[in-house]
Write an enzyme that holds these catalytic residues in place. Structure first.
Site, PDB file in Angstrom:
ATOM      1  NE  ARG A 129      -3.597  -0.045   2.612  1.00 33.61           N
ATOM      2  CZ  ARG A 129      -4.891  -0.018   2.336  1.00 33.61           C
ATOM      3  NH1 ARG A 129      -5.486  -1.095   1.856  1.00 33.61           N
ATOM      4  NH2 ARG A 129      -5.608   1.060   2.526  1.00 33.61           N
ATOM      5  CD  GLN A 134      -2.861   5.938  -3.907  1.00 32.34           C
ATOM      6  OE1 GLN A 134      -3.138   6.728  -4.807  1.00 32.34           O
ATOM      7  NE2 GLN A 134      -2.856   6.285  -2.635  1.00 32.34           N
ATOM      8  CG  ASP A 137      -5.300  -1.399  -3.827  1.00 38.55           C
ATOM      9  OD1 ASP A 137      -5.540  -2.615  -3.666  1.00 38.55           O
ATOM     10  OD2 ASP A 137      -5.443  -0.551  -2.926  1.00 38.55           O
ATOM     11  CB  SER A 140      -8.629  -0.286  -3.483  1.00 38.08           C
ATOM     12  OG  SER A 140      -7.845  -0.202  -2.317  1.00 38.08           O
ATOM     13  CE1 TYR A 234      -5.155  -4.083   3.697  1.00 35.53           C
ATOM     14  CE2 TYR A 234      -2.778  -3.832   3.842  1.00 35.53           C
ATOM     15  CZ  TYR A 234      -3.913  -4.058   3.096  1.00 35.53           C
ATOM     16  OH  TYR A 234      -3.805  -4.226   1.747  1.00 35.53           O
TER      17      TYR A 234
END
Length: 383
Positions: A129, A134, A137, A140, A234
């Site tokens: 992360r 991003q 990902d 997500s 997390y």
């Protein structure tokens, strides 16, 4: 020129695919040859002709397609293929590469086979992360879709309206929705329930998400907790005392809730128990729980993987693969994540495995006969 292969997913109720015609064109432009198993895109309403027009080769001789592939890209971890009576990991050519959303603790058999075959296996779930990652990902992108769809599943089962309704026959008060976990899935669930007109409350052990929850129109359930966030962003596992404080407060909230949606997961560990049998028994008759963590053991004590059950008068939905219920957009987003991953690791039109590079180091599960993921190594030793 490396050969990429996208096989058809064989897991039950999996309708997504890791490539779309859009990403196939871009992968070919980046220097790859692309092959797709016949029928692989049907679940996402992508025809074989769509892939051939994008420049891919479509075939149905699965063993030959695997044998010719330098890199195999899929969504689910390899599993036993009932049609060929062989494990998908055994179809991978020795020394080849696999890219998939592998949850290692749920795929130890596949990990062992890939180690034996010296397969370099990347798990999209393990991508670190960090800012640069991003756009790769998949957790997500898929969680956002799941959070949206979970609210619709709940609304479909609930015998009430979500919004306030004023009629000549009287006023219908808005449904009360409690979201447990305010990560990507939880935040999308909050936004969706709010748009549908529900009165929304949300809880997360990470107090830093309070502002995000409130910005989406929900009330944050503020329960004092311990240091709750790890270095990766997390949620961390809480002590039993902290969990008991949470359960006491959440019991009060759930006793007045029409819908509860749970999204809490801890990487590499079973999902934390948030809703006990006693808490379910205190919920109103006809209320609904959607347990989005059911595949990792569940946040609700009474949820059953892959089933919708009624217990203590409460409907509990244990849908295993919610993103697959939105297969068109789920495939588009996953495929773009994969494309971005390949773009990052492709240099001079070659896919390069540089174990010193951050994204490679974080996501490379097996390589040269070894398991590189610490938690998975320990699980392999225990089992």
């Amino acid at each position: 020129m490396a050969q990429l292969f996208f096989p058809k997913e064989i897991r039950d109720l999996e309708h997504r695919i890791a490539a779309t015609p859009e990403t196939v064109k871009k992968l070919i432009a980046a220097g790859y040859q692309v092959s797709v198993e016949a029928g692989a895109g049907e679940g996402a309403f992508i025809s074989d002709d769509n892939y051939t027009q994008a420049g891919a080769t479509v075939g149905d001789d699965l063993k030959s397609l695997y044998e010719a592939a330098d890199i195999v890209v899929k969504i689910q971890a390899p599993q036993h293929h009932p049609g060929l009576d062989v494990h998908e990991a055994e179809l991978l050519r020795e020394g080849s590469t696999l890219v998939a959303s592998i949850v290692p603790q749920n795929a130890l058999d596949a990990v062992r086979i890939m180690m034996d075959r010296k397969v370099s296996a990347f798990s999209m779930n393990l991508i670190p992360r960090i800012t640069i990652a991003q756009k790769m990902d998949t957790l997500s992108s898929q969680a956002s879709l799941a959070g949206y769809k979970a609210v619709l599943l709940a609304a479909n089962q609930l015998g009430k309206y979500f919004p306030l309704l004023m009629t000549a026959a009287g006023t219908i008060t808005p449904s009360k929705v409690v979201i447990l976990g305010a990560g990507v899935a939880g935040l999308q669930a909050i936004a969706t329930a709010h748009r549908l007109g529900a009165k929304v409350e949300a809880f997360d052990i990470r107090a830093v998400v309070k502002e995000q929850v409130e910005s989406l129109g929900a009330k944050f359930i503020d329960i004092p907790v311990e240091d709750a966030e790890d270095a990766g962003g997390y949620a961390k596992e809480q002590s039993e005392a902290a969990q008991e404080r949470q359960r006491k407060e959440l019991t009060k909230r759930l006793a007045n809730a029409d819908v509860a949606i749970t999204t809490a997961l801890i990487p590499g560990r079973p999902a934390p128990l948030l809703i006990t049998e006693e808490m379910v028994a205190q919920m109103p008759a006809g209320s609904v729980i959607v347990d989005m963590a059911v595949e990792q053991g569940g946040n609700c004590a009474l949820s059953e993987p892959g089933k919708t059950v009624v217990k203590e008068g409460v409907t509990i939905i244990g849908e295993l693969n919610i993103p697959s219920l939105v297969p068109i957009h789920a495939s588009q987003l996953y495929a773009r994540n994969v494309l971005n991953f390949f773009t990052h690791l492709t240099h001079e039109k070659e896919f390069q495995i540089d174990t010193e590079e951050a994204i490679t180091d974080g996501s490379l599960l097996t390589h040269e006969g070894e398991c590189r993921h610490e938690l998975t190594r320990s699980l392999l030793e225990e089992n």
